[in-house]
Design a protein around this motif. Structure first.
Motif, PDB file in Angstrom:
ATOM      1  N   VAL A 113       0.858  -1.183   0.000  1.00 35.33           N
ATOM      2  CA  VAL A 113       0.000   0.000   0.000  1.00 35.33           C
ATOM      3  C   VAL A 113       0.891   1.227   0.000  1.00 35.33           C
ATOM      4  O   VAL A 113       1.750   1.369   0.875  1.00 35.33           O
ATOM      5  N   VAL A 114       0.722   2.099  -0.978  1.00 35.17           N
ATOM      6  CA  VAL A 114       1.479   3.348  -0.977  1.00 35.17           C
ATOM      7  C   VAL A 114       0.512   4.519  -0.880  1.00 35.17           C
ATOM      8  O   VAL A 114      -0.549   4.508  -1.490  1.00 35.17           O
ATOM      9  N   GLY A 115       0.906   5.518  -0.105  1.00 33.23           N
ATOM     10  CA  GLY A 115       0.112   6.737   0.001  1.00 33.23           C
ATOM     11  C   GLY A 115      -0.895   6.679   1.132  1.00 33.23           C
ATOM     12  O   GLY A 115      -1.170   5.619   1.699  1.00 33.23           O
ATOM     13  N   VAL A 116      -1.440   7.861   1.442  1.00 34.54           N
ATOM     14  CA  VAL A 116      -2.486   7.922   2.463  1.00 34.54           C
ATOM     15  C   VAL A 116      -3.725   7.242   1.913  1.00 34.54           C
ATOM     16  O   VAL A 116      -3.881   7.112   0.706  1.00 34.54           O
ATOM     17  N   VAL A 117      -4.591   6.800   2.814  1.00 36.39           N
ATOM     18  CA  VAL A 117      -5.814   6.159   2.334  1.00 36.39           C
ATOM     19  C   VAL A 117      -6.844   7.252   2.056  1.00 36.39           C
ATOM     20  O   VAL A 117      -7.410   7.833   2.974  1.00 36.39           O
TER      21      VAL A 117
END
Lengths: 404, 619, 209
Positions: C136-140
């Motif tokens: 998972v990359v980045g903010v959700v």
């Protein structure tokens, strides 16, 4: 700016009920009615409202999360079988709703760096430049040159990435490996000199945060640029590669920016105007292509890699070392400003209004400006051309969301 | 048994229809069962009877009549059961429905041109009214139906005139006139959807726009009536090779194009209509093969080809009736009748019935349609060995066309069977409709499995056409008992063989064994579809299913608009349709000015006047 | 064709010796800052408390550069649970839930000849249906939360979630992290984490018992 319709609308945002428009090369906001703005065909795109379209016909949905795309974006493609008859991009899935309004410049700078990581040097230089002009801070020549150097290194890294992705899409695995190897070389060189592979934390208002040693940068960049030139020459003789990208996604759109615009014959390059960075002190070749297809965009990028190498050589001739200076004294001036910078993707526009904190910020990213060109060019293409078309524009979805 | 019996029997439902539509349909079903039983029993007996009122009004019952009455009665029974729940409109529909059936019975039992033409015209009028009085019916479909019906009537009148001038009699007599046969074949072939210049599209428009129980009659049994008449007249004249060749070529041509259009059609009823043309083409090829075989004095092959026609017409009539009923169910729940707009939910009975019908029409063994197609292909293979090279080459091409059409019809039929039966089982419709579909499905399955017995018991009918029976071709082999193996008569004995009964048996045994071994143990997992992380879109509907077809044959569809529910119209048809609709507009204008009433009634007036004249001539 | 072969041979081996050898050229400001001198530090991400730096929060902003200096050693990621079943063939699927593009680019770097993670038996798949690990990359972001859950649902068990980068671990200064949406089994710190850090995390997740 006499006749509005002959101008290119480059940005538009809504500020308390009224629409403000910024035109290409314009330095002021213009209040306009929405119905007049909507006469400009790129209005929906630069206002971030392009997702409303109806694609019609049979839909093929791609995304938002897919193995083929680097980022999350969904396309609704209408098709009658083999060809994409029209396409609606939905880019707000990963929108982070970055909010500069109400923040102080320190925090806002951190966010500006992270609007688009790979273009971080351009965004932070743009933000710092506009903020400095409002606050009346004059950064030293050394700082401006360092920022310029960072932007050019970033351009090389990004262009290498785009060309590499294009080769990857065209199944040129050997060339892809070579090009990504070169990109890694550049990124490592950046990380050795600037402490970070994406220039995070380098720029600050009025200064650079950590000292940079320029010694030998030019030589290692030259090595990469020369090797790339050689590779590109080789790639150009591969009919398999050229066949795939030639006449793919041809488009001529005046409102497009950066390499995409220059590939279709429009002379737009913020480095040629008197802007935030001292490009006018250096010489470099400006090149245009006229076909507007994926090959032209790749040609422009390969040419720019070379020219950026030459700019870097000229900068490092003047400057051998940049020291971290003391933070600029806090000024309490207020005001508003519009700034532009040529990021690797093209002209990026920032409008900033400063009060006690930031009152309003608007960013029109290069990807948002070029998205329309992609959407227009892709219609009529076969599905297999999708990857060559998309990668040739080098669009980043992260910066399409803009800021508030 | 007198022909009057059937005529009186089938006059009962129209009388009931004047009172109540449900009574009409129920009595229709009862009458159909009675006549199916009687004709089934008498089919093998070889009894004939003749009823003559004057020199011009003659009815006759023989093996061929019984056979077609049997086939028709099964379809009428299913259609009547279906209509009990289907028809929610006034009495006009039930009246025209039962008059149509009566007219078809009249056509089949006729033995003179006058009665034939009266029956034929009555059929047209009833059909015209049934289409014209449907709610929301446009001006074009009934008009088209009438135009092509009258075209067929004209050709038949011409034929009768030629024969009358030669024999001086209006009754059926052996005749020697190539023109008469040509005119007759052309006239009857119109009912099979075979018209020159690729103007085939009238049939799906006309049949597709009728109320479903009407479509069932037009596409199923009216086509059957056409086949019956061609068979009858083939038996009355000597074989003209040219006409046989023409029939085969015309049939092959129509078959290929119709199957392409069927596979790329989105409207369920239009799809079924095109499939009717395709089957009409196959039957015309088989009929042509009878003529050519007779010309070469190969009566065994002629008998085999006649057998092919019989199995084919049975499978088509009953199967197509079922398919149209199934399509009618879908049409009710799909906006615009589009298969891709159908949400699914067909109950088990009609799903099974519709799927069985579709498989049969797709020409798969051991179903009726499959046996018919196998017999037709065998006939064509054997014809390659004829001494005439022209016939050999023609047979190869026609055989290729039949195979291609069979393959393409698999696309159309798997589409309607697959997308028509998907989803839950929660669709609310009257039970009669589902029962009607199921009856036809069971009938085509049983027909296929026991086709050897059908061929044996219609020996007398085959003898009328070809001069011999196929009894010698129904054999036994190894474990297959006598009577369950169909063989084809090659130049050196048996050419090919198939035992539908054993095929069905093996399929049942293997599939139930596999199910018992693995079926209970298999764990079904239902997982959400991964579609990029969102649930939106990306569905694979029937339109996309046949998109490759549309793309491959895109040059045939110049007029097709993006995403339109229109027919995949061909260029010739588009032009003809424009002209027709212009003419229609003009005559509607004229009608309004002249009669100050509806154009439908005006047309009706003309046709009734024609029948009256015919009746007057008869008396 | 021939020239490509010669070119390749002349170029030699680019691939790093990591993990057997040392990591070369680790980006300095992705490693852990160590306190050098006393003084007030305002950490915008709240990673510094009492002189200790929580790498799961650090965003490489260099605001502490007057008193802190990175140690230059690759950071070790936190491995809560691993997936030893995938020891020979480890398939990952990357999902971008709201990143700035830098993490995507660094994960993509694992393909390049320098890191070449295929040599370690690790592969990228095009669908979560075939994946052992979800990177998972980045903010959700709001728009991707459902897609993230759907991707996790679509994966066959056993499966792990690798939160890559400060944004996905804690949300950083931008939004919310993967926590609370999915259980994060491996946390790879950095803004963005260097390819070495990601590679190291993948190896340790695969080898964890």
């Amino acid at each position: 700016m006499t006749e509005e319709n002959t101008d290119v609308l480059s940005g538009a945002f809504k500020d308390i009920e009224a629409w403000n428009a910024i035109f290409r090369n314009g330095t002021t906001l213009r209040r306009m009615q929405e119905n007049r703005l909507s006469l400009y065909e790129n209005f929906d795109y630069i206002a971030g409202r392009a997702e409303r379209g109806e694609s019609g016909g049979k839909e093929f949905i791609y995304g938002p999360s897919s193995g083929g795309m680097l980022e999350s974006i969904r396309f609704r493609m209408s098709t009658e079988g083999e060809r994409i008859s029209s396409l609606v991009p939905e880019f707000s899935f990963k929108n982070r709703s970055l909010k500069l309004g109400g923040k102080d410049t320190e925090t806002a700078l951190l966010l500006a760096e992270r609007i688009n990581g790979p273009y971080s040097a351009s965004y932070s230089a743009l933000f710092c430049g506009v903020a400095e002009s409002i606050l009346g801070i004059q950064p030293s020549h050394e700082v401006r040159l360092t920022r310029m150097l960072a932007c050019e290194l970033e351009r090389i890294a990004c262009h290498l990435f785009v060309v590499g992705r294009l080769c990857e899409a065209a199944s040129q695995s050997v060339a892809t490996a070579h090009i990504f190897g070169l990109r890694e070389k550049i990124l490592r060189m950046i990380s050795r000199r600037f402490g970070h592979r994406f220039f995070f934390g380098l720029n600050d208002i009025g200064r650079i945060r950590t000292p940079v040693d320029f010694h030998g940068i030019s030589e290692s960049v030259d090595a990469v640029v020369n090797e790339f030139g050689d590779l590109w020459q080789h790639l150009s003789s591969s009919t398999l590669f050229i066949d795939r990208i030639q006449r793919t996604c041809p488009v001529h759109l005046e409102s497009s920016v950066g390499p995409a615009a220059r590939a279709s014959g429009y002379s737009t390059d913020e480095r040629l105007t008197e802007g935030l960075l001292p490009y006018s002190d250096f010489s470099f070749n400006f090149r245009k292509e006229y076909e507007g297809d994926s090959l032209s965009r790749a040609l422009i990028r390969s040419h720019e890699i070379e020219e950026s190498g030459s700019i870097i050589a000229q900068v490092t001739d003047q400057l051998h070392k940049a020291d971290a200076s003391r933070p600029a004294s806090i000024s309490d001036r207020r005001g508003e400003g519009i700034g532009r910078i040529e990021s690797p993707g093209g002209e990026t526009l920032l409008y900033l209004r400063l009060g006690d904190s930031i009152e309003r910020a608007y960013i029109r990213s290069s990807s948002l400006a070029n998205l329309q060109a992609f959407v227009r060019g892709i219609s009529g293409a076969v599905f297999t051309d999708f990857a060559f078309a998309w990668e040739s524009f080098g669009l980043w979805v992260c910066e399409m969301g803009g800021v508030i | 048994m007198t022909p009057m019996f059937f005529l009186v029997l089938f006059s009962i439902p129209p009388l009931f229809a004047l009172v109540d539509r449900r009574c009409a349909y129920i009595s229709g079903a009862v009458v159909s069962v009675i006549s199916a039983l009687i004709s089934g029993v008498l089919l093998g007996s070889g009894s004939t009877s003749m009823l003559t009122f004057s020199g011009t009004i003659i009815f006759r019952l023989d093996a061929l009549t019984y056979l077609f009455l049997l086939i028709g009665a099964i379809a009428w029974f299913a259609a009547s059961v279906y209509s009990i729940s289907y028809d929610r409109t006034g009495r006009i529909n039930s009246l025209t429905f039962s008059i149509s059936i009566l007219a078809m019975v009249m056509v089949i039992v006729s033995y003179s041109f006058v009665t034939l033409l009266i029956g034929w015209e009555l059929m047209s009028v009833a059909g015209y009214l049934q289409i014209g009085y449907r709610r929301n019916a446009g001006a074009l479909p009934p008009f088209l139906f009438l135009v092509f019906s009258e075209l067929s009537t004209l050709l038949i009148i011409a034929m009768a005139a030629v024969i009358y001038s030669a024999t001086g009699s209006m009754s059926y007599r052996p005749f020697v006139s190539v023109w008469a046969l040509l005119l007759g074949v052309m006239g009857f072939a119109v009912k099979l959807g075979i018209t020159p210049f690729l103007l085939t599209d009238w049939l799906p428009v006309a049949h597709g726009s009728a109320p479903t129980n009407g479509s069932v009659l037009f596409s199923g049994t009216m086509t059957m009536a056409g086949v019956y008449c061609i068979m009858r007249f083939i038996s009355l004249t000597e074989p003209y090779m040219g006409i046989g060749v023409l029939m085969m070529a015309a049939g092959a041509f129509s078959l290929v194009f119709a199957s392409i259009f069927a596979a790329s059609s989105e409207h369920v009823k239009y799809l079924s209509g095109y499939s009717t043309i395709e089957n009409g083409g196959s039957m015309l090829i088989a009929l042509g093969a009878i003529v050519v075989s007779l010309y070469y004095h190969d009566i065994k092959l002629a008998a085999f080809a006649a057998g092919a026609v019989i199995v084919y017409v049975f499978a088509h009539t009953v199967g197509k009736a079922g398919l149209f009923m199934f399509a009618g169910l879908i049409e009710r729940h799909a906006p615009g009748g589009r298969l891709d707009a159908f949400g699914g939910g067909m109950p088990d009975t009609s799903s099974a019935g519709g799927a069985l019908d579709a498989i049969s029409l797709a020409g798969l063994l051991p179903f009726g349609g499959g046996i018919g197609e196998w017999m037709l292909l065998e006939t064509l293979f054997i014809m390659v060995t004829f001494s005439n090279y022209g016939i050999s080459v023609l047979s190869v091409f026609v055989g290729a066309a039949v195979s291609l059409g069979g393959g393409l019809s698999l696309v159309a039929m798997s589409k309607i069977a697959g997308f028509g039966t998907r989803g839950g089982r929660d669709l609310k419709e009257g039970r009669g409709m589902h029962a009607g579909v199921m009856i036809t499905g069971a009938a085509v399955l049983l027909l296929g499995i026991f086709s050897s017995y059908l061929l044996l018991s219609s020996g007398n009918a085959i003898r009328i056409v070809s001069g011999t029976t196929v009894a010698g071709l129904i054999k036994g082999l190894l474990v297959v008992p006598q009577g369950l193996l169909i063989t084809s008569p090659g130049p050196d004995g048996v050419f090919g063989l198939v035992s539908p009964f054993y095929l069905a048996l093996l399929i049942t045994v293997f599939s139930s064994t596999a199910y018992m071994l693995f079926g209970f143990r298999s764990v079904r997992r239902r997982v959400p579809v991964w579609s990029g992380g969102t649930s939106a879109g990306g569905s694979y509907d029937s339109c996309q299913y046949s998109n490759p077809m549309r793309f491959m044959f895109r040059h045939l569809f110049p007029a097709m608009e993006k995403g339109s529910s229109e027919l995949p119209a061909n260029a010739a048809w588009s032009y003809a349709k424009r002209m027709a609709s212009r003419y229609c507009d003009c005559s509607a204008e004229f009608g309004r000015w002249f009669m100050n009433s509806s154009i439908n009634r005006y047309m009706l007036y003309i046709v009734i006047a024609l029948i009256a004249v015919l009746v007057y001539v008869a008396i | 064709m021939k020239s490509w072969v010669i070119r390749g041979l002349r170029k030699g081996v680019l691939t790093t010796r990591f993990p057997k050898g040392d990591a070369e050229d680790v980006p300095l400001w992705t490693t852990k800052p160590v306190k050098m001198s006393d003084g007030e530090v305002r950490c915008p991400a709240g990673a510094i408390s009492d002189g200790a730096v929580d790498m799961n929060r650090c965003i490489s902003c260099r605001r502490c550069s007057e008193h802190y200096m990175p140690d230059g050693r690759p950071v070790h990621s936190t491995v809560n649970s691993g997936i030893s079943i995938a020891s020979r063939s480890f398939h990952i699927y990357m999902i971008d839930t709201g990143s700035c593009g830098a993490c995507n680019s660094e994960v993509h770097s694992l393909h390049n000849p320098v890191y070449d993670f295929n040599r370690l038996g690790m592969f990228v798949t095009n669908t979560p249906r075939h994946a052992d690990a979800l990177i998972v990359v980045g903010v959700v972001s709001e728009g991707m939360e459902m897609a993230l859950k759907a991707a996790y649902e679509a994966m066959p068990s056993p499966k792990i979630v690798i939160a890559t980068g400060t944004c996905s671990i804690s949300g950083g200064i931008i939004g919310k992290g993967v926590d609370g949406v999915l259980p994060a089994d491996v946390l790879v710190p950095g803004c963005p984490p260097s390819p070495y850090a990601i590679l190291d995390a993948l190896i340790r997740a695969r080898d964890a018992k």
